[in-house]
Every structure is written in structure tokens, then in C-alpha cells.
Motif scaffolding. Structure first.
Motif, PDB file in Angstrom:
ATOM      1  N   LYS A  50     -35.572 -23.970  23.151  1.00  0.00           N
ATOM      2  CA  LYS A  50     -35.942 -23.109  22.023  1.00  0.00           C
ATOM      3  C   LYS A  50     -34.859 -23.214  20.965  1.00  0.00           C
ATOM      4  O   LYS A  50     -33.730 -23.585  21.243  1.00  0.00           O
ATOM      5  CB  LYS A  50     -36.048 -21.655  22.494  1.00  0.00           C
ATOM      6  N   LYS A  51     -35.201 -22.893  19.741  1.00  0.00           N
ATOM      7  CA  LYS A  51     -34.220 -22.886  18.661  1.00  0.00           C
ATOM      8  C   LYS A  51     -33.627 -21.502  18.545  1.00  0.00           C
ATOM      9  O   LYS A  51     -34.338 -20.513  18.749  1.00  0.00           O
ATOM     10  CB  LYS A  51     -34.879 -23.290  17.349  1.00  0.00           C
ATOM     11  N   PRO A  52     -32.403 -21.325  18.225  1.00  0.00           N
ATOM     12  CA  PRO A  52     -31.321 -22.286  18.086  1.00  0.00           C
ATOM     13  C   PRO A  52     -30.849 -22.772  19.465  1.00  0.00           C
ATOM     14  O   PRO A  52     -30.812 -22.008  20.433  1.00  0.00           O
ATOM     15  CB  PRO A  52     -30.229 -21.542  17.350  1.00  0.00           C
ATOM     16  N   LEU A  53     -30.471 -24.013  19.524  1.00  0.00           N
ATOM     17  CA  LEU A  53     -30.147 -24.672  20.785  1.00  0.00           C
ATOM     18  C   LEU A  53     -28.922 -24.058  21.454  1.00  0.00           C
ATOM     19  O   LEU A  53     -28.901 -23.913  22.684  1.00  0.00           O
ATOM     20  CB  LEU A  53     -29.933 -26.167  20.553  1.00  0.00           C
ATOM     21  N   HIS A  54     -27.917 -23.666  20.691  1.00  0.00           N
ATOM     22  CA  HIS A  54     -26.700 -23.128  21.303  1.00  0.00           C
ATOM     23  C   HIS A  54     -26.967 -21.796  22.018  1.00  0.00           C
ATOM     24  O   HIS A  54     -26.370 -21.507  23.049  1.00  0.00           O
ATOM     25  CB  HIS A  54     -25.582 -22.989  20.266  1.00  0.00           C
ATOM     26  N   ARG A  55     -27.887 -21.003  21.513  1.00  0.00           N
ATOM     27  CA  ARG A  55     -28.220 -19.742  22.198  1.00  0.00           C
ATOM     28  C   ARG A  55     -29.038 -19.992  23.457  1.00  0.00           C
ATOM     29  O   ARG A  55     -28.868 -19.299  24.462  1.00  0.00           O
ATOM     30  CB  ARG A  55     -28.972 -18.819  21.254  1.00  0.00           C
ATOM     31  N   PHE A  56     -29.909 -20.983  23.400  1.00  0.00           N
ATOM     32  CA  PHE A  56     -30.677 -21.362  24.589  1.00  0.00           C
ATOM     33  C   PHE A  56     -29.733 -21.819  25.696  1.00  0.00           C
ATOM     34  O   PHE A  56     -29.861 -21.413  26.850  1.00  0.00           O
ATOM     35  CB  PHE A  56     -31.678 -22.468  24.226  1.00  0.00           C
ATOM     36  N   LEU A  57     -28.750 -22.660  25.350  1.00  0.00           N
ATOM     37  CA  LEU A  57     -27.795 -23.148  26.350  1.00  0.00           C
ATOM     38  C   LEU A  57     -26.898 -22.026  26.860  1.00  0.00           C
ATOM     39  O   LEU A  57     -26.526 -22.000  28.028  1.00  0.00           O
ATOM     40  CB  LEU A  57     -26.964 -24.282  25.761  1.00  0.00           C
ATOM     41  N   GLN A  58     -26.573 -21.063  25.995  1.00  0.00           N
ATOM     42  CA  GLN A  58     -25.777 -19.918  26.415  1.00  0.00           C
ATOM     43  C   GLN A  58     -26.540 -19.063  27.429  1.00  0.00           C
ATOM     44  O   GLN A  58     -25.980 -18.616  28.426  1.00  0.00           O
ATOM     45  CB  GLN A  58     -25.390 -19.066  25.212  1.00  0.00           C
ATOM     46  N   GLU A  59     -27.832 -18.841  27.196  1.00  0.00           N
ATOM     47  CA  GLU A  59     -28.646 -18.064  28.133  1.00  0.00           C
ATOM     48  C   GLU A  59     -28.728 -18.764  29.493  1.00  0.00           C
ATOM     49  O   GLU A  59     -28.635 -18.121  30.533  1.00  0.00           O
ATOM     50  CB  GLU A  59     -30.041 -17.864  27.569  1.00  0.00           C
ATOM     51  N   LEU A  60     -28.901 -20.082  29.467  1.00  0.00           N
ATOM     52  CA  LEU A  60     -28.938 -20.818  30.730  1.00  0.00           C
ATOM     53  C   LEU A  60     -27.593 -20.766  31.443  1.00  0.00           C
ATOM     54  O   LEU A  60     -27.538 -20.680  32.670  1.00  0.00           O
ATOM     55  CB  LEU A  60     -29.351 -22.267  30.493  1.00  0.00           C
ATOM     56  N   ALA A  61     -26.496 -20.823  30.692  1.00  0.00           N
ATOM     57  CA  ALA A  61     -25.167 -20.749  31.301  1.00  0.00           C
ATOM     58  C   ALA A  61     -24.940 -19.386  31.952  1.00  0.00           C
ATOM     59  O   ALA A  61     -24.285 -19.298  32.992  1.00  0.00           O
ATOM     60  CB  ALA A  61     -24.095 -21.029  30.257  1.00  0.00           C
ATOM     61  N   GLN A  62     -25.487 -18.335  31.364  1.00  0.00           N
ATOM     62  CA  GLN A  62     -25.353 -17.020  31.973  1.00  0.00           C
ATOM     63  C   GLN A  62     -26.159 -16.920  33.259  1.00  0.00           C
ATOM     64  O   GLN A  62     -25.751 -16.263  34.211  1.00  0.00           O
ATOM     65  CB  GLN A  62     -25.793 -15.939  30.997  1.00  0.00           C
ATOM     66  N   LYS A  63     -27.308 -17.590  33.314  1.00  0.00           N
ATOM     67  CA  LYS A  63     -28.155 -17.537  34.507  1.00  0.00           C
ATOM     68  C   LYS A  63     -27.685 -18.485  35.599  1.00  0.00           C
ATOM     69  O   LYS A  63     -27.671 -18.137  36.777  1.00  0.00           O
ATOM     70  CB  LYS A  63     -29.596 -17.894  34.152  1.00  0.00           C
ATOM     71  N   LEU A  64     -27.297 -19.725  35.217  1.00  0.00           N
ATOM     72  CA  LEU A  64     -27.027 -20.773  36.196  1.00  0.00           C
ATOM     73  C   LEU A  64     -25.546 -21.031  36.452  1.00  0.00           C
ATOM     74  O   LEU A  64     -25.195 -21.694  37.413  1.00  0.00           O
ATOM     75  CB  LEU A  64     -27.678 -22.087  35.738  1.00  0.00           C
ATOM     76  N   GLY A  65     -24.675 -20.539  35.586  1.00  0.00           N
ATOM     77  CA  GLY A  65     -23.248 -20.785  35.749  1.00  0.00           C
ATOM     78  C   GLY A  65     -22.730 -21.705  34.658  1.00  0.00           C
ATOM     79  O   GLY A  65     -23.479 -22.200  33.822  1.00  0.00           O
ATOM     80  N   PRO A  66     -21.414 -21.983  34.689  1.00  0.00           N
ATOM     81  CA  PRO A  66     -20.812 -22.760  33.598  1.00  0.00           C
ATOM     82  C   PRO A  66     -21.190 -24.239  33.596  1.00  0.00           C
ATOM     83  O   PRO A  66     -21.061 -24.903  32.580  1.00  0.00           O
ATOM     84  CB  PRO A  66     -19.314 -22.582  33.824  1.00  0.00           C
ATOM     85  N   VAL A  67     -21.651 -24.765  34.713  1.00  0.00           N
ATOM     86  CA  VAL A  67     -22.059 -26.171  34.782  1.00  0.00           C
ATOM     87  C   VAL A  67     -23.489 -26.212  35.317  1.00  0.00           C
ATOM     88  O   VAL A  67     -23.778 -25.687  36.391  1.00  0.00           O
ATOM     89  CB  VAL A  67     -21.129 -26.981  35.718  1.00  0.00           C
ATOM     90  N   PHE A  68     -24.389 -26.837  34.555  1.00  0.00           N
ATOM     91  CA  PHE A  68     -25.771 -26.973  34.999  1.00  0.00           C
ATOM     92  C   PHE A  68     -26.342 -28.264  34.450  1.00  0.00           C
ATOM     93  O   PHE A  68     -25.769 -28.899  33.569  1.00  0.00           O
ATOM     94  CB  PHE A  68     -26.632 -25.761  34.599  1.00  0.00           C
ATOM     95  N   SER A  69     -27.463 -28.678  35.012  1.00  0.00           N
ATOM     96  CA  SER A  69     -28.076 -29.941  34.592  1.00  0.00           C
ATOM     97  C   SER A  69     -29.467 -29.685  34.032  1.00  0.00           C
ATOM     98  O   SER A  69     -30.165 -28.759  34.438  1.00  0.00           O
ATOM     99  CB  SER A  69     -28.156 -30.916  35.762  1.00  0.00           C
ATOM    100  N   LEU A  70     -29.838 -30.524  33.075  1.00  0.00           N
ATOM    101  CA  LEU A  70     -31.165 -30.500  32.471  1.00  0.00           C
ATOM    102  C   LEU A  70     -31.687 -31.924  32.441  1.00  0.00           C
ATOM    103  O   LEU A  70     -30.913 -32.882  32.391  1.00  0.00           O
ATOM    104  CB  LEU A  70     -31.109 -29.955  31.041  1.00  0.00           C
ATOM    105  N   ARG A  71     -32.981 -32.074  32.472  1.00  0.00           N
ATOM    106  CA  ARG A  71     -33.591 -33.393  32.365  1.00  0.00           C
ATOM    107  C   ARG A  71     -34.484 -33.391  31.135  1.00  0.00           C
ATOM    108  O   ARG A  71     -35.439 -32.642  31.048  1.00  0.00           O
ATOM    109  CB  ARG A  71     -34.407 -33.722  33.620  1.00  0.00           C
ATOM    110  N   PHE A  72     -34.121 -34.235  30.169  1.00  0.00           N
ATOM    111  CA  PHE A  72     -34.901 -34.397  28.942  1.00  0.00           C
ATOM    112  C   PHE A  72     -35.649 -35.708  29.053  1.00  0.00           C
ATOM    113  O   PHE A  72     -35.109 -36.768  28.743  1.00  0.00           O
ATOM    114  CB  PHE A  72     -34.010 -34.380  27.706  1.00  0.00           C
TER     115      PHE A  72
END
Length: 91
Positions: A50-72
Motif C-alpha cells: 500500500k502507499k506510502p511504502l515506508h508506512r507499509f514496511l513499518q507496519e510489517l516490521a511491528q508485526k513480524l520483527g526487525p527482519v522479514f522477507s517479502l516476495r515480489f
């Protein structure tokens, strides 16, 4: 009648081959990857972005931890969101 039987048998054979092909990719699953949200088979996690990308990544970091993987699509992306984790990656 014979054509429908032929198409049915070809469909079953194709499904069995596809199932064995996708289930034999255990090397992909056995890799020690960081946690990841559930994704779709072909597009990966693109449907979650979702846009903005930095907030989307911040939400995922809060849920999954400081290191996580995504597949694009077919590309694996590992996201490191804290400076201490970045220092550990480079040592």
C-alpha cells in the motif's frame, strides 16, 4: 464420448504432474528465511503493498520483527528495519 474421456484423463495426468512438481520444491521451503506474511503463489506479496511504502514496511516490521522477507513476483526481498540488525548483516 471418447473425446471427453480423453480430455478428462489428460486433465488428471496434468494435475498429478503439476502437484508433484510443486510439492517437490521442498528446497525452497527448507531454507532458513526470516518470517513472512502469507502471500499468493504467482505475485507473492504484491497484493499487500500500500502507499506510502515506508508506512507499509513499518507496519510489517511491528508485526513480524526487525527482519522479514517479502516476495515480489519471483524476487525475494529481505527487509532489515533497525540499525543494529543492519550492523549484524554486514559483520
Amino acid at each position: 464420448m471418447e473425446a471427453s474421456l480423453l480430455y478428462s484423463s489428460l486433465t488428471i495426468v496434468f494435475l498429478v504432474i503439476a502437484f508433484t512438481f510443486f510439492s517437490s520444491k521442498k528446497s525452497h521451503r527448507s531454507r532458513n528465511l526470516p518470517p513472512s506474511p502469507p502471500g499468493l503463489p504467482v505475485i507473492g506479496h504484491l497484493h499487500l503493498v500500500k502507499k506510502p511504502l515506508h508506512r507499509f514496511l513499518q507496519e510489517l516490521a511491528q508485526k513480524l520483527g526487525p527482519v522479514f522477507s517479502l516476495r515480489f513476483g519471483s524476487h525475494l526481498v529481505v527487509v532489515v528495519s533497525t540499525s543494529t540488525a543492519v550492523e549484524e548483516c554486514f559483520h
